[in-house]
Design a protein around this motif. Structure first.
Motif, PDB file in Angstrom:
ATOM      1  N   VAL A 175       0.824  -1.365  -0.100  1.00 38.92           N
ATOM      2  CA  VAL A 175       0.118  -0.046   0.005  1.00 38.92           C
ATOM      3  C   VAL A 175       0.958   1.380   0.023  1.00 38.92           C
ATOM      4  O   VAL A 175       1.908   1.318   0.748  1.00 38.92           O
ATOM      5  N   SER A 176       0.517   2.083  -0.734  1.00 33.56           N
ATOM      6  CA  SER A 176       0.943   3.349  -0.794  1.00 33.56           C
ATOM      7  C   SER A 176       0.274   4.454  -0.751  1.00 33.56           C
ATOM      8  O   SER A 176      -0.916   4.434  -1.196  1.00 33.56           O
ATOM      9  N   TYR A 177       0.412   5.679   0.002  1.00 33.44           N
ATOM     10  CA  TYR A 177      -0.561   6.744  -0.215  1.00 33.44           C
ATOM     11  C   TYR A 177       0.032   8.107  -0.024  1.00 33.44           C
ATOM     12  O   TYR A 177       1.441   8.245   0.698  1.00 33.44           O
ATOM     13  N   SER A 178      -0.328   9.129  -0.623  1.00 37.74           N
ATOM     14  CA  SER A 178       0.326  10.577  -0.626  1.00 37.74           C
ATOM     15  C   SER A 178      -0.603  11.464  -0.466  1.00 37.74           C
ATOM     16  O   SER A 178      -1.722  11.472  -1.024  1.00 37.74           O
ATOM     17  N   TYR A 179      -0.316  12.470   0.291  1.00 39.95           N
ATOM     18  CA  TYR A 179      -1.118  13.787   0.177  1.00 39.95           C
ATOM     19  C   TYR A 179      -0.562  14.710  -0.751  1.00 39.95           C
ATOM     20  O   TYR A 179       0.434  14.950  -0.978  1.00 39.95           O
ATOM     21  N   ASP A 180      -1.888  15.738  -1.222  1.00 38.56           N
ATOM     22  CA  ASP A 180      -1.191  16.398  -2.025  1.00 38.56           C
ATOM     23  C   ASP A 180      -0.699  17.825  -1.002  1.00 38.56           C
ATOM     24  O   ASP A 180      -1.276  18.214  -0.098  1.00 38.56           O
ATOM     25  N   GLY A 181       0.759  18.087  -1.465  1.00 40.97           N
ATOM     26  CA  GLY A 181       1.404  19.137  -0.661  1.00 40.97           C
ATOM     27  C   GLY A 181       0.736  20.513  -1.009  1.00 40.97           C
ATOM     28  O   GLY A 181      -0.099  20.630  -1.912  1.00 40.97           O
ATOM     29  N   GLU A 182       1.356  21.440  -0.449  1.00 45.02           N
ATOM     30  CA  GLU A 182       0.880  22.951  -0.589  1.00 45.02           C
ATOM     31  C   GLU A 182       0.984  23.679  -2.086  1.00 45.02           C
ATOM     32  O   GLU A 182       0.072  24.190  -2.633  1.00 45.02           O
ATOM     33  N   ASN A 183       1.909  23.093  -2.677  1.00 45.92           N
ATOM     34  CA  ASN A 183       2.238  23.566  -4.004  1.00 45.92           C
ATOM     35  C   ASN A 183       2.145  22.784  -5.100  1.00 45.92           C
ATOM     36  O   ASN A 183       2.776  22.551  -6.150  1.00 45.92           O
ATOM     37  N   GLY A 184       1.013  21.952  -4.877  1.00 45.77           N
ATOM     38  CA  GLY A 184       0.596  20.857  -5.833  1.00 45.77           C
ATOM     39  C   GLY A 184       1.647  19.647  -5.919  1.00 45.77           C
ATOM     40  O   GLY A 184       1.519  18.781  -6.901  1.00 45.77           O
ATOM     41  N   SER A 185       2.548  19.577  -5.133  1.00 47.36           N
ATOM     42  CA  SER A 185       3.457  18.430  -5.029  1.00 47.36           C
ATOM     43  C   SER A 185       3.016  17.226  -4.308  1.00 47.36           C
ATOM     44  O   SER A 185       1.791  17.483  -3.497  1.00 47.36           O
ATOM     45  N   HIS A 186       3.230  16.176  -4.444  1.00 45.83           N
ATOM     46  CA  HIS A 186       2.599  14.951  -3.809  1.00 45.83           C
ATOM     47  C   HIS A 186       3.829  14.687  -2.666  1.00 45.83           C
ATOM     48  O   HIS A 186       4.949  14.369  -2.971  1.00 45.83           O
ATOM     49  N   VAL A 187       3.226  14.650  -1.454  1.00 39.28           N
ATOM     50  CA  VAL A 187       3.877  13.934  -0.492  1.00 39.28           C
ATOM     51  C   VAL A 187       3.763  12.438   0.005  1.00 39.28           C
ATOM     52  O   VAL A 187       2.596  12.136   0.359  1.00 39.28           O
ATOM     53  N   LEU A 188       4.577  11.576  -0.360  1.00 39.41           N
ATOM     54  CA  LEU A 188       4.425  10.207  -0.026  1.00 39.41           C
ATOM     55  C   LEU A 188       4.518   9.979   1.266  1.00 39.41           C
ATOM     56  O   LEU A 188       5.570  10.055   1.849  1.00 39.41           O
ATOM     57  N   VAL A 189       3.275   9.590   1.830  1.00 41.02           N
ATOM     58  CA  VAL A 189       3.533   9.247   3.520  1.00 41.02           C
ATOM     59  C   VAL A 189       3.536   7.882   3.850  1.00 41.02           C
ATOM     60  O   VAL A 189       3.751   7.330   4.693  1.00 41.02           O
ATOM     61  N   LEU A 190       3.140   6.919   2.763  1.00 38.58           N
ATOM     62  CA  LEU A 190       3.115   5.542   2.927  1.00 38.58           C
ATOM     63  C   LEU A 190       3.663   4.812   1.667  1.00 38.58           C
ATOM     64  O   LEU A 190       3.503   5.138   0.463  1.00 38.58           O
ATOM     65  N   LYS A 191       4.731   4.033   2.153  1.00 40.43           N
ATOM     66  CA  LYS A 191       5.645   3.573   0.950  1.00 40.43           C
ATOM     67  C   LYS A 191       5.489   1.918   0.810  1.00 40.43           C
ATOM     68  O   LYS A 191       6.126   1.258   1.928  1.00 40.43           O
ATOM     69  N   ASP A 192       4.787   1.351   0.144  1.00 46.14           N
ATOM     70  CA  ASP A 192       4.640  -0.073  -0.184  1.00 46.14           C
ATOM     71  C   ASP A 192       4.515  -0.657   1.157  1.00 46.14           C
ATOM     72  O   ASP A 192       5.586  -1.608   1.651  1.00 46.14           O
ATOM     73  N   VAL A 193       3.535  -0.519   2.015  1.00 44.25           N
ATOM     74  CA  VAL A 193       3.373  -0.996   3.245  1.00 44.25           C
ATOM     75  C   VAL A 193       2.932  -2.559   2.980  1.00 44.25           C
ATOM     76  O   VAL A 193       1.541  -2.533   2.530  1.00 44.25           O
ATOM     77  N   ASP A 194       3.178  -3.404   3.667  1.00 40.42           N
ATOM     78  CA  ASP A 194       2.898  -4.919   3.710  1.00 40.42           C
ATOM     79  C   ASP A 194       2.734  -5.180   5.152  1.00 40.42           C
ATOM     80  O   ASP A 194       3.626  -5.354   5.870  1.00 40.42           O
ATOM     81  N   LEU A 195       1.439  -5.429   5.322  1.00 41.12           N
ATOM     82  CA  LEU A 195       1.212  -5.707   6.811  1.00 41.12           C
ATOM     83  C   LEU A 195       0.007  -6.599   6.877  1.00 41.12           C
ATOM     84  O   LEU A 195      -1.099  -6.487   6.347  1.00 41.12           O
ATOM     85  N   THR A 196      -0.016  -7.754   7.867  1.00 46.10           N
ATOM     86  CA  THR A 196      -1.172  -8.686   7.849  1.00 46.10           C
ATOM     87  C   THR A 196      -1.547  -8.379   9.519  1.00 46.10           C
ATOM     88  O   THR A 196      -0.558  -8.857  10.293  1.00 46.10           O
ATOM     89  N   ILE A 197      -2.907  -8.570   9.735  1.00 41.68           N
ATOM     90  CA  ILE A 197      -3.234  -8.471  11.210  1.00 41.68           C
ATOM     91  C   ILE A 197      -4.244  -9.693  11.240  1.00 41.68           C
ATOM     92  O   ILE A 197      -5.155  -9.902  10.661  1.00 41.68           O
TER      93      ILE A 197
END
Ligand SMILES: Nc1ncnc2c1ncn2[C@@H]1O[C@H](COP(=O)(O)OP(=O)(O)OP(=O)(O)O)[C@@H](O)[C@H]1O
Ligand SMILES: [Mg+2]
Lengths: 265, 283
Positions: free
Chosen positions: B12-34
């Motif tokens: 799983v990866s996820y990014s928020y839109d930064g202030e100046n249209g940039s993408h800030v990647l906050v999750l990088k290829d997270v693999d997790l099983t619960i």
């Protein structure tokens, strides 16, 4: 300082009025207000006053407590009385001093209008004293339900009202904290000119707004996490149900309307 | 994905839109099983992506890359979102900002109302849920009169009424006093043990993690470590490098070890005390 403020004026209880359906109470008040405006002689006013006293008894609240609801409007009532006594002319002259007179019509109007105001205030406080804000919102939502079909966002309005009710105490506490914090920094809210004092409210209002917006954002997220998706398909915990009490109120309303219609001048 | 895993994040990866249209990647290829019925603690620095991960787990956010599966349902498939949110309840940090109802019962009812449960059944489920968090005496109380710990317990009751399989606590104890924190932790431990509810506790307090089955350490949007509390907290230096603390007992043992006093690895303070006493006696 502020933490003692109750939400609304609701006094919990189990009286006839407490248990009646909020919808009937709301409808009854609309009817009663109309009748108050139709009353125009001593007899009809007497009927309405007697009825209001009886309703007061039905609430099982002390008369003194109910009359307290007049407190915020007494200035208005006194002002109306004074205005009518001095300005309304007609009938016998009771008193004369130069150009200044007090006449029969003036006194009569003063009495009628002050009772009119008083009755309206008391009967609506009987509603808020015996109906919890939640039931009140709920009643409003159901009564206005039909308007949803013509695009009025009834559900959203009701939800907004109930959330407002929920957050009043929280924001009160917060205001209290901010006032204390600003006082500790040397702000003075109790002396100075009116303008100065109004200016002093700014350092209270701004932090309060900022935090209210943060709360709103958090709450929206929490609501979404709990599966909120608007009014469609939603059920309610509180079921409103009419009972014999509401039938009683309907009968009382009809009788009252007939009486006033018959006896008014 | 095996039968026992309840929640799975796959690349799983996820990014928020930064202030100046940039993408800030906050999750990088997270693999997790619960695993079903487990108690998992998630530790990590501020901004390491813990809350983002939590929101991905109940479809408040949808992954940009990879998949999130809740009981086999893909969160990206829109039609299951309500069922997913019923399965995965979330308790947030600020106790005041997640209570919707003007009374405790109204608040617990909120989720059930959203689900369209009929009113008779609602009553019963509210009573059960409040009993399960020990707040049945407060049915008609106004939330602002409750303590922080009690408010969080009401929030948990609101979730329990929806019969969830997972409860995620996103720093739910961070704003509480020590007693309130204890109250809430004790409660989720009980729910985990007696009702089989899977618990994911996101926290800044390493000591909260010692009772869990698994510990997940997040750093800069990645899962840095994952394992039993023993496995994770044994790597004191590695944790320190990413600015994370370890439980009290582990820290003390580590300090003693650097002074040449070797003790067996323990997580709990009481055990440490015992070992220290034994050491003093046998010396
Ligand atoms: N709505 C948003 N818009 C833009 N950026 C965001 C948003 N929410 C979070 N971020 C950023 O994403 C990153 C990860 O945030 P997240 O809230 O998941 O971290 P966290 O591990 O929960 O941190 P904390 O311990 O402070 O709660 C942070 O750098 C944060 O600034
Ligand atoms: Mg967070």
């Amino acid at each position: 300082m502020l933490q003692n403020i109750a939400i609304g004026q609701y006094v919990p209880g189990h009286s006839f009025l407490h248990r009646a359906d909020p919808r009937s109470k709301l409808l009854f008040i609309i009817l009663f207000a109309t009748l108050v405006f139709l009353a125009n002689n001593a007899l009809t006013y007497a009927v309405l006053i007697a009825f209001t006293l009886y309703a007061g008894l039905l609430s099982r609240l002390s008369l003194g407590y109910i009359l307290k609801s007049l407190k915020p409007v007494w200035i208005l009532i006194v002002f109306t009385i004074v205005l009518h006594i001095f300005m309304t002319k007609g009938g016998t002259v009771y008193f004369q001093w130069g150009w200044f007179t007090v006449e029969e019509r003036g006194v009569q109007q003063a009495i009628f209008i002050s009772f009119r105001l008083g009755l309206l205030v008391i009967i609506s406080s009987l509603l808020t004293l015996t109906t919890s804000p939640i039931d009140l919102t709920e009643g409003l939502e159901r009564l206005l339900g039909p308007f949803a079909r013509i695009g009025v966002p009834v559900h959203d309005i009701a939800l907004m009202m109930s959330i407002a009710i929920r957050f009043i105490p929280t924001l009160m506490e917060e205001t209290d904290k901010i006032i204390k914090a600003q006082t500790a920094r040397g702000a003075n809210f109790t002396s100075g000119s009116l303008i100065k004092r109004a200016q002093n409210l700014i350092p209270i209002a701004i932090p309060l707004f900022v935090s209210a917006f943060r709360r709103a954002e958090d709450l929206a997220l929490a609501m979404e996490a709990r599966g909120y998706r608007g009014g469609v398909g939603r059920t309610r915990l509180h079921k409103l149900a009419f009972s014999w009490r509401d039938a009683g109120m309907a009968v009382a309303g009809v009788l009252l309307a007939i009486t006033i219609g018959w006896w008014r001048a | 994905m095996n039968e026992e895993s309840l929640l799975a994040l796959q690349d799983v990866s996820y990014s928020y839109d930064g202030e100046n249209g940039s993408h800030v990647l906050v999750l990088k290829d997270v693999d997790l099983t619960i695993q079903k019925g487990s108690f998992v603690s998630v530790l990590g620095h501020n901004g390491s992506g813990k809350s983002t991960m939590a929101k991905l787990m109940n479809a408040l956010l949808l992954p940009e890359g990879g998949r999130v599966l809740v009981a086999g349902m893909d969160t990206a498939k829109g039609e299951m979102v309500w069922e997913i949110r019923r399965h995965v309840g979330m308790v947030f940090q600020n106790p005041d900002n997640q209570i919707v109802g003007a009374t405790v019962e109204d608040d617990v009812a909120f989720g059930l109302e959203n689900m369209g449960v009929d009113p008779e059944q609602m009553r019963q489920r509210i009573d059960e849920a409040l009993a399960s968090v020990g707040m049945e005496a407060y049915l008609l109380a106004q939330p602002h009169r409750l303590s922080g710990g009690q408010k969080q317990r009401v929030a948990i009751a609101g979730i329990m009424a929806m019969r969830p399989s997972v409860i995620i606590l996103d720093e739910a104890t961070a704003m509480l006093d020590p007693q309130g924190r204890q109250e809430v932790l004790q409660l989720v431990k009980t729910l985990n043990r007696d009702e089989g509810i899977t618990i994911i506790n996101i926290t800044h307090f390493p000591d909260e993690a010692i009772y869990s089955d698994r510990v997940v350490v997040m750093n800069a949007g990645e899962v840095l470590m994952e394992g039993t509390p023993e496995e994770v907290f044994n790597q004191v230096e590695r944790l320190k490098k990413v600015g994370l603390d370890v439980p009290f007992a582990v820290r003390i043992r580590h300090v003693l070890a650097s002074k040449g006093i070797d003790l067996p690895f323990v997580l709990h303070q009481e055990e440490l005390v015992e070992h220290v006493c034994r050491l003093l006696l046998t010396r």
